[in-house]
Scaffold this active site. Structure first.
Site, PDB file in Angstrom:
ATOM      1  CD  GLU A 231      50.128  29.196  36.873  1.00  0.00           C
ATOM      2  OE1 GLU A 231      49.275  28.206  37.338  1.00  0.00           O
ATOM      3  OE2 GLU A 231      51.511  29.483  36.821  1.00  0.00           O
TER       4      GLU A 231
ATOM      5  CB  ALA B  27      43.848  24.853  35.559  1.00  0.00           C
TER       6      ALA B  27
ATOM      7  N   GLY C  65      49.310  25.026  38.512  1.00  0.00           N
ATOM      8  CA  GLY C  65      48.471  24.052  39.325  1.00  0.00           C
ATOM      9  C   GLY C  65      49.330  22.847  39.717  1.00  0.00           C
TER      10      GLY C  65
ATOM     11  CD  GLU D  91      49.031  27.534  41.415  1.00  0.00           C
ATOM     12  OE1 GLU D  91      49.010  29.135  41.605  1.00  0.00           O
ATOM     13  OE2 GLU D  91      48.111  27.032  40.818  1.00  0.00           O
TER      14      GLU D  91
END
Length: 286
Positions: free
Chosen positions: A160, A92, A137, A140
């Protein structure tokens, strides 16, 4: 092997992956290229100035590109790649997040989720080509794919909790399905980064290739997959995804439903005929 010369042209844009390559653009930070008569699509993360950090704008573009690919019946395989020389995706955009109020962050959440679920829910087989950092992310997005090809430069992880949040793009659910609950817990709780060799050993990636060859090898793998029935590929992915985690009896029912969806298809008729006639099938895709 997929050759650059077989790329279908849409919109010319200088400076993207392979300078001068033609690609369809979704906003400023996502591109789609098509190979093998349009049967292999390359979904390119292209925000090099931020190492592909996923901003709100980029998330919208990624969701839009995924929706377009999902609806494209010509596409049989999707390869997720990066335009950056040192990163697949660093997760992110924390600089953007830091500037958001709580209310803005809450409104942004569905946009971010749509990007990750867009890749996860692609009906075609998907392959991630990881070169360099795939963190948070970014990892992910790779985990959302069916297969992950990485080279020796790859560094993956879900860090995270080190910044006060949790994996929110599917990581807490996708990682245990790959490596088991305890190993996933260790990786999430410690927030540690894992280099390529260990990542392969732990099952975080599926194939480890020579440095700089992740994209090439992922596209080659996609080419080998794409020669098969598009109806069969989508049904097989559906059975694999829906059956995972079910007890055997329920899983076999999922498989049977998928079988029934292809047993009377035009692809099945063509596949049997091509086998009997000792020729390559020409799939109708229905």
């Amino acid at each position: 092997m997929i050759e650059a010369g077989r790329l279908l042209t849409r919109v010319n844009r200088e400076g993207a992956v392979g300078s001068g390559t033609d690609e369809e653009r979704f906003g400023d930070h996502v591109g789609v290229r098509r190979y093998e008569g349009g049967h292999v699509a390359e979904l390119v993360l292209d925000r090099p100035g931020a190492m592909n950090a996923v901003s709100t704008e980029m998330a919208r573009s990624l969701a839009g590109a995924s929706a377009a690919l999902a609806a494209d019946r010509d596409v049989r395989v999707v390869v997720l790649t990066s335009s950056h020389e040192r990163a697949f995706c660093v997760g992110a955009d924390l600089k953007e997040r830091n500037a958001l109020t709580d209310a803005e962050l809450l409104r942004q959440r569905p946009v971010a989720r749509a990007a990750y679920t867009g890749v996860l829910e692609l009906p075609q087989p998907t392959v991630a080509a990881v070169h360099g950092f795939a963190l948070g992310g970014g990892f992910e997005l790779a985990l959302a794919c069916d297969l992950i090809v990485a080279d020796g430069t790859a560094v993956v992880g879900l860090p995270e909790v080190s910044v006060g949040v949790i994996p929110g793009g599917g990581g807490t659910q996708l990682l245990p399905r790959r490596v088991g609950a305890a190993r996933a817990a260790e990786l999430v709780f410690t927030a540690r980064r894992v280099a390529a060799a260990e990542a392969r050993e732990l099952g975080l990636v599926d194939r480890l290739v020579e440095d700089g060859r992740a994209r090439e090898e992922a596209l080659a793998l996609a080419g080998r997959i794409a020669v098969n029935s598009p109806v069969g590929l989508r049904a097989a992915k559906r059975a694999l995804r829906l059956g995972h985690g079910l007890d055997l009896k329920a899983g076999l029912e999922v498989e049977d439903a998928a079988w029934r969806s292809v047993a009377f298809s035009g692809d099945r008729v063509e596949g049997v005929a091509a086998f009997a006639e000792k020729r390559k099938p020409v799939w109708p895709g229905e």
